[in-house]
Structure formats: C-alpha cells, structure tokens
Motif scaffolding. Structure first.
Motif, mmCIF file in Angstrom:
data_model
loop_
_atom_site.group_PDB
_atom_site.id
_atom_site.type_symbol
_atom_site.label_atom_id
_atom_site.label_comp_id
_atom_site.label_asym_id
_atom_site.label_seq_id
_atom_site.Cartn_x
_atom_site.Cartn_y
_atom_site.Cartn_z
ATOM 1 N N ASN A 195 42.195 69.516 49.596
ATOM 2 C CA ASN A 195 42.930 68.277 49.355
ATOM 3 C C ASN A 195 44.286 68.568 48.715
ATOM 4 N N ASP A 196 44.295 69.502 47.760
ATOM 5 C CA ASP A 196 45.546 69.884 47.108
ATOM 6 C C ASP A 196 46.509 70.520 48.111
ATOM 7 N N ALA A 197 45.989 71.370 48.995
ATOM 8 C CA ALA A 197 46.822 72.029 49.993
ATOM 9 C C ALA A 197 47.404 71.023 50.973
ATOM 10 N N THR A 198 46.584 70.077 51.393
ATOM 11 C CA THR A 198 47.040 69.050 52.330
ATOM 12 C C THR A 198 48.126 68.181 51.702
ATOM 13 N N ASN A 199 47.930 67.810 50.438
ATOM 14 C CA ASN A 199 48.936 67.021 49.731
ATOM 15 C C ASN A 199 50.228 67.805 49.545
ATOM 16 N N ALA A 200 50.100 69.111 49.287
ATOM 17 C CA ALA A 200 51.288 69.953 49.129
ATOM 18 C C ALA A 200 52.093 69.996 50.426
ATOM 19 N N ILE A 201 51.408 70.082 51.545
ATOM 20 C CA ILE A 201 52.094 70.089 52.843
ATOM 21 C C ILE A 201 52.844 68.786 53.055
ATOM 22 N N SER A 202 52.186 67.673 52.781
ATOM 23 C CA SER A 202 52.825 66.367 52.937
ATOM 24 C C SER A 202 54.026 66.221 52.008
ATOM 25 N N ASP A 203 53.835 66.541 50.730
ATOM 26 C CA ASP A 203 54.910 66.385 49.750
ATOM 27 C C ASP A 203 56.048 67.366 49.992
ATOM 28 N N GLY A 204 55.707 68.594 50.359
ATOM 29 C CA GLY A 204 56.723 69.610 50.584
ATOM 30 C C GLY A 204 57.621 69.271 51.760
ATOM 31 N N PHE A 205 57.029 68.931 52.882
ATOM 32 C CA PHE A 205 57.842 68.584 54.049
ATOM 33 C C PHE A 205 58.646 67.312 53.798
ATOM 34 N N GLN A 206 58.066 66.362 53.061
ATOM 35 C CA GLN A 206 58.797 65.139 52.743
ATOM 36 C C GLN A 206 60.039 65.449 51.916
ATOM 37 N N ALA A 207 59.933 66.380 50.976
ATOM 38 C CA ALA A 207 61.081 66.760 50.152
ATOM 39 C C ALA A 207 62.173 67.405 51.001
ATOM 40 N N PHE A 208 61.782 68.247 51.951
ATOM 41 C CA PHE A 208 62.772 68.852 52.847
ATOM 42 C C PHE A 208 63.401 67.801 53.760
ATOM 43 N N GLU A 209 62.613 66.846 54.218
ATOM 44 C CA GLU A 209 63.142 65.754 55.056
ATOM 45 C C GLU A 209 64.197 64.959 54.279
ATOM 46 N N CYS A 210 63.899 64.626 53.035
ATOM 47 C CA CYS A 210 64.845 63.868 52.217
ATOM 48 C C CYS A 210 66.127 64.670 51.979
ATOM 49 N N PHE A 211 65.981 65.959 51.786
ATOM 50 C CA PHE A 211 67.127 66.862 51.633
ATOM 51 C C PHE A 211 68.021 66.797 52.868
ATOM 52 N N PHE A 212 67.424 66.869 54.045
ATOM 53 C CA PHE A 212 68.198 66.833 55.284
ATOM 54 C C PHE A 212 68.734 65.429 55.572
ATOM 55 N N ASP A 213 68.001 64.397 55.176
ATOM 56 C CA ASP A 213 68.535 63.028 55.281
ATOM 57 C C ASP A 213 69.845 62.915 54.509
ATOM 58 N N GLU A 214 69.836 63.473 53.329
ATOM 59 C CA GLU A 214 71.020 63.435 52.467
ATOM 60 C C GLU A 214 72.179 64.226 53.072
ATOM 61 N N LEU A 215 71.895 65.411 53.623
ATOM 62 C CA LEU A 215 72.943 66.197 54.274
ATOM 63 C C LEU A 215 73.577 65.411 55.418
ATOM 64 N N MET A 216 72.737 64.745 56.221
ATOM 65 C CA MET A 216 73.253 63.974 57.344
ATOM 66 C C MET A 216 74.068 62.786 56.857
ATOM 67 N N MET A 217 73.609 62.123 55.830
ATOM 68 C CA MET A 217 74.331 60.988 55.271
ATOM 69 C C MET A 217 75.720 61.411 54.788
ATOM 70 N N ASN A 218 75.788 62.560 54.116
ATOM 71 C CA ASN A 218 77.077 63.044 53.628
ATOM 72 C C ASN A 218 78.005 63.485 54.753
ATOM 73 N N MET A 219 77.451 64.039 55.817
ATOM 74 C CA MET A 219 78.282 64.414 56.963
ATOM 75 C C MET A 219 78.865 63.170 57.634
ATOM 76 N N LYS A 220 78.062 62.138 57.750
ATOM 77 C CA LYS A 220 78.553 60.882 58.338
ATOM 78 C C LYS A 220 79.633 60.255 57.461
ATOM 79 N N ALA A 221 79.428 60.290 56.164
ATOM 80 C CA ALA A 221 80.421 59.722 55.245
ATOM 81 C C ALA A 221 81.737 60.481 55.314
ATOM 82 N N ARG A 222 81.633 61.781 55.506
ATOM 83 C CA ARG A 222 82.831 62.617 55.553
ATOM 84 C C ARG A 222 83.647 62.354 56.808
ATOM 85 N N SER A 223 82.981 62.003 57.908
ATOM 86 C CA SER A 223 83.684 61.803 59.185
ATOM 87 C C SER A 223 84.099 60.352 59.422
ATOM 88 N N SER A 224 83.691 59.446 58.538
ATOM 89 C CA SER A 224 84.019 58.024 58.744
ATOM 90 C C SER A 224 85.399 57.684 58.171
#
Length: 224
Positions: A195-224
C-alpha cells in the motif's frame, strides 16, 4: 494485484504524453526558445544532487537492497555539473545579483520545482530499502522519458550540451543502477508495504506532473 513495475510503466507512459514534452519536440519553435526553461529547473536539479547525497542512501547499509540503493545514489548525485555546462553553453547563465537569483529560485512561479524536491524527501525519509527502490524507479522512469526527449531534440544542436544531450541520457537506464529491470517485483512486500509503495507511485508521479505543468505554464507566459 497489479505488479509494481506495471503500475510504474503505466504512469510512465502517461507522463510521456505530457504537454511539456510535446512542446519540446515542436520543431517550428527555435531550439534556444524550447531550452529556455532550464533556469526554471535549477532548484530541483541542484536539490536532486543533495537528495542523492543526504536523503536516499543508507548511512550504514546492512543488506543487498540497501547497498543497491546506495550504489544508485552515488551515481545520480553527480549529474549537476552537466546542468551548469548547459546553462553556460546556451547563454542562459544570466548574470544577476545574489538576491535576484535567490528571489527567482524561491519565487511563486517555480514553487512546484521546490515542492517536487520536498515530496521526494517525504517519500524517502526513514523508509526501508524496498520502498526507496520504488521511489528510485519513479525518478528513473520520469528521467528516462525526459532525457530521451531532450537528447533527441538536441542531437544536431550547435550547443555543446551535456545535461540535455546524449551524455546524460546514456546514464538514464530507466531503472535503479546495478539492478535487474524487474527487481521491485522480486521483493516480498507486506500488505502495508504494498500500500505504501502504491501510494508512493501515485504521489511521486503526481509531483512530477505538477512540476511539468508549471514548466509549460511558464513557457506559455513567456511567449504570450
């Protein structure tokens, strides 16, 4: 029950379709513009080195799994000089005061890069080797996808790149260093550990997704 390696692979394939990675492959945008995100990941890249030096390894490894974790940590702790090289090579090493740089690194616009670091620390701290190996697999899966993309888009670049080039990607195996591909599936986990391993996978990938969401948001802001 779904194998941990299968669950990680499913999340990896979803991560590989992230909008930011699609943006990086868009050849209609100059490469220099696509790589302009590099300063935004500085906090995470340098913190990642510290995670591998001070958080991930065991101080006194006592079994094969703990030694495997430490072996991986030693290798991944030393990628940051490649990042500094690429900042210099791409002209993104802008001169500024120390206070300007600190304000940028701890700004609200790149908070998810810091939160990713803190989430990984949370997932690793005081955890047994079998859980730390799962977190390693998460980091390796996201790194493999990211640096595969970067090495492909920069292979014909005039920039002498290391972090974004093949040097780095050649070190991204997608799995823990020195381990078999399905090592985590050969380990016996209790129900709570699974259960701990499964939760770590979910939380870990979610953190990386949010990181990349932020990178994309900043790239869009820079080009607008």
């Amino acid at each position: 029950m779904t194998k941990l390696s299968t669950l990680i692979e499913q999340n990896k394939q979803k991560f590989a379709r992230h909008e930011f990675l699609t943006f990086l492959t868009d050849k209609t945008i100059p490469l220099s513009q696509r790589l302009s995100f590099l300063p935004n990941i500085a906090h995470f890249v340098m913190s990642f080195s510290d995670i591998n030096k001070f958080i991930l390894p065991f101080q006194n490894p006592s079994n094969d799994l703990e030694h495997a974790v430490n072996q991986h940590a030693r290798e991944d702790a030393n990628h940051w000089p490649w990042f500094l090289n690429d900042l210099q090579s791409t002209g993104l090493n802008k001169q500024g005061s120390l206070t300007d740089n600190l304000e940028f690194l701890w700004s609200e616009n790149i908070k998810n890069s810091r939160l990713l670091t803190y989430q990984l620390i949370r997932l690793l701290t005081d955890k047994p080797a079998k859980i730390r190996l799962v977190v390693i697999e998460i980091m390796e899966a996201t790194g493999n996808v990211t640096f595969d993309t970067l090495s492909q888009i920069t292979k014909d670049s005039a920039f002498p790149l290391e972090f974004c080039g093949n040097i780095h990607f050649s070190h991204e195996t997608g799995h823990s260093i020195g381990s078999e591909e399905e090592l985590i599936d050969t380990i016996e986990y209790s129900n709570q550990e699974m259960n701990d391993a499964t939760n770590a996978i979910s939380d870990g990938f979610q953190a990386f997704e949010c990181f990349f969401d932020e990178l994309m948001m900043n790239m869009k802001a820079r080009s607008s």
